[in-house]
Design an enzyme around this catalytic site. Structure first.
Site, PDB file in Angstrom:
ATOM      1  N   LYS A  98       0.900  -1.295   0.161  1.00 38.77           N
ATOM      2  CA  LYS A  98       0.772   0.167   0.177  1.00 38.77           C
ATOM      3  C   LYS A  98       0.983   1.194   0.640  1.00 38.77           C
ATOM      4  CE  LYS A  98      -3.614  -2.308   2.903  1.00 38.77           C
ATOM      5  NZ  LYS A  98      -3.766  -2.083   4.330  1.00 38.77           N
ATOM      6  N   ARG A 105       8.526   2.771   6.801  1.00 36.32           N
ATOM      7  CA  ARG A 105       9.153   1.482   7.596  1.00 36.32           C
ATOM      8  C   ARG A 105      10.546   1.340   7.344  1.00 36.32           C
ATOM      9  NH1 ARG A 105       5.500  -2.839   9.344  1.00 36.32           N
ATOM     10  NH2 ARG A 105       6.498  -3.588  10.975  1.00 36.32           N
ATOM     11  N   ASP A 170      -4.469  -6.494 -12.291  1.00 36.97           N
ATOM     12  CA  ASP A 170      -3.538  -7.665 -12.120  1.00 36.97           C
ATOM     13  C   ASP A 170      -2.333  -8.345 -13.190  1.00 36.97           C
ATOM     14  OD1 ASP A 170      -3.607  -7.238  -9.016  1.00 36.97           O
ATOM     15  OD2 ASP A 170      -5.141  -9.275 -10.062  1.00 36.97           O
TER      16      ASP A 170
END
Length: 404
Positions: A98, A105, A170
């Protein structure tokens, strides 16, 4: 010291090292192409849970073949250290998440380039790495990307939009990752400078749906959706029913228009105000369009598929039978090109599926390994990175890795 991670030498990407962290379809589809073209591809799955695609009974055998499986918690302190060692000699890192999840992080592009200045990083997400808070961090799947891009609204029947399946966004996103990464690798090899690529699924589908959208953007007119599988702008283009199945064809070209009008007994319309001399396509705006479509429906409904295709071929009109899946395996073109193949799964079961594509003449791709089990290659990958057995045991005990 020789590597314990063994990838045979084959294909145009032999010697390339690709690491990817992505689940389900889009990102892994790109990695699958790299692996089938000869690259060494390491598949990172979280040590707390496997890729959700593993619950599917058959598809993973196709989509995860030729891969090396590493189970690792990349976002833990010890796991990050393993990961950074892993990408020191990698050519490519692909991640799907996302928005800027890795950067949030602490795993930024700049950190990766400190370890490997030539690294090409492919970031795949639904809405991109930057933009508005409203969208950037949202999850996205096939239908989400299709809907947000305007592609879904262009598909389906005139009475209702419908997403294109299976999982079109996809797979298109996977192709976009592969092509952009290869472009960046080419440049990195010349300049020594890596690249970070921001691939937003909705932007991929925006480009896939660009054809008729240009008319709207530059004139305000949007192409309508199909009616019963037929081209919304031109007659004699699309899906038609025969007595024993369906065909598609495209009446495009002056000679083809003339031949089909003659077959239908309306050749007297050629060269008139209704169908001017040299007409290449019959637009639905032409007065002859609706009666022509009715005649085509009636004409082909009385013919078998074989008869219809023979007639179309005699007039050099492009056409094909709408094949069901069971017909593909015996189709002579599929057999001649070996479009399907078989390989053996890790548990010894025979698996049938699509073959490697496209066909490289001088350096062909191949299937050399079945889908690996969860964490199957974790130990040998860690050993290649210089970890001792004691250190590996410690990582396992702390649940940083999972040993398959």
């Amino acid at each position: 010291m020789s590597s314990k991670v063994q990838t045979p030498k084959f294909g145009p990407l032999s010697g390339m090292k690709v690491v990817f962290s992505a689940i389900e379809i889009a990102g892994p589809f790109s990695a699958q192409m790299f692996a089938e073209w000869g690259a060494e591809v390491i598949w990172i799955e979280h040590s707390a849970y496997a890729d959700t695609i593993r619950v599917q009974p058959n598809y993973p055998e196709l989509s995860r073949r030729n891969l090396h499986a590493l189970s690792l918690n990349v976002f833990s302190e010890e796991g990050r250290e393993v990961f950074l060692k892993l990408i020191e000699d990698a050519d490519v890192f692909i991640e799907a998440s996302k928005g800027p999840a890795f950067a949030k992080r602490g795993i930024t592009d700049e950190l990766l380039w400190e370890k490997n200045p030539k690294l090409v990083v492919g970031h795949l997400s639904g809405f991109g790495q930057y933009g508005t808070e409203e969208y950037t961090h949202l999850a996205a799947y096939n239908t989400i990307a299709q809907a947000f891009s305007g592609y879904l609204m262009q598909n389906g029947d005139v009475d209702q939009p419908m997403p294109a399946f299976p999982y079109t966004a996809d797979y298109m996103a996977g192709f976009a990752v592969t092509s952009s990464v290869l472009a960046a690798v080419y440049n990195a090899q010349k300049t020594g400078q890596g690249e970070s690529i921001d691939i937003a699924m909705y932007e991929v589908m925006l480009r896939v749906g660009q054809y008729y959208m240009m008319d709207y953007l530059n004139g305000g007119e949007m192409c309508p959706r199909m009616t019963k599988g037929k081209d919304p702008l031109y007659c004699g283009c699309g899906l038609y029913k025969c007595s024993d199945g369906y065909i598609v064809f495209e009446i495009v070209g002056g000679a083809q228009v003339k031949a089909m009008f003659t077959e239908l007994g309306i050749e007297h319309l050629l060269g008139t105000e209704e169908v001017p001399e040299g007409t290449q396509l019959i637009a639905r705006s032409m007065p002859v369009a609706e009666p022509l479509e009715d005649k085509l429906d009636s004409f082909f409904l009385k013919k078998t598929v074989e008869e219809a295709l023979a007639l179309l071929a005699s007039h050099k009109v492009a056409g094909a039978k709408v094949l069901d899946v069971h017909e593909l395996q015996s189709n002579p073109q599929y057999l001649a090109r070996e479009s399907f193949t078989e390989w053996t799964s890790q548990n010894g079961k025979k698996v049938k599926g699509p073959n490697v594509m496209p066909k490289f003449k001088n350096n062909p791709g191949k299937i050399w390994r079945a889908k690996p089990s969860y964490g199957k290659d974790t130990k040998v990958i860690l050993e290649d990175l210089g970890y001792s057995q004691e250190e590996i045991d410690g990582l396992k005990e702390n649940k940083i890795v999972n040993i398959g």
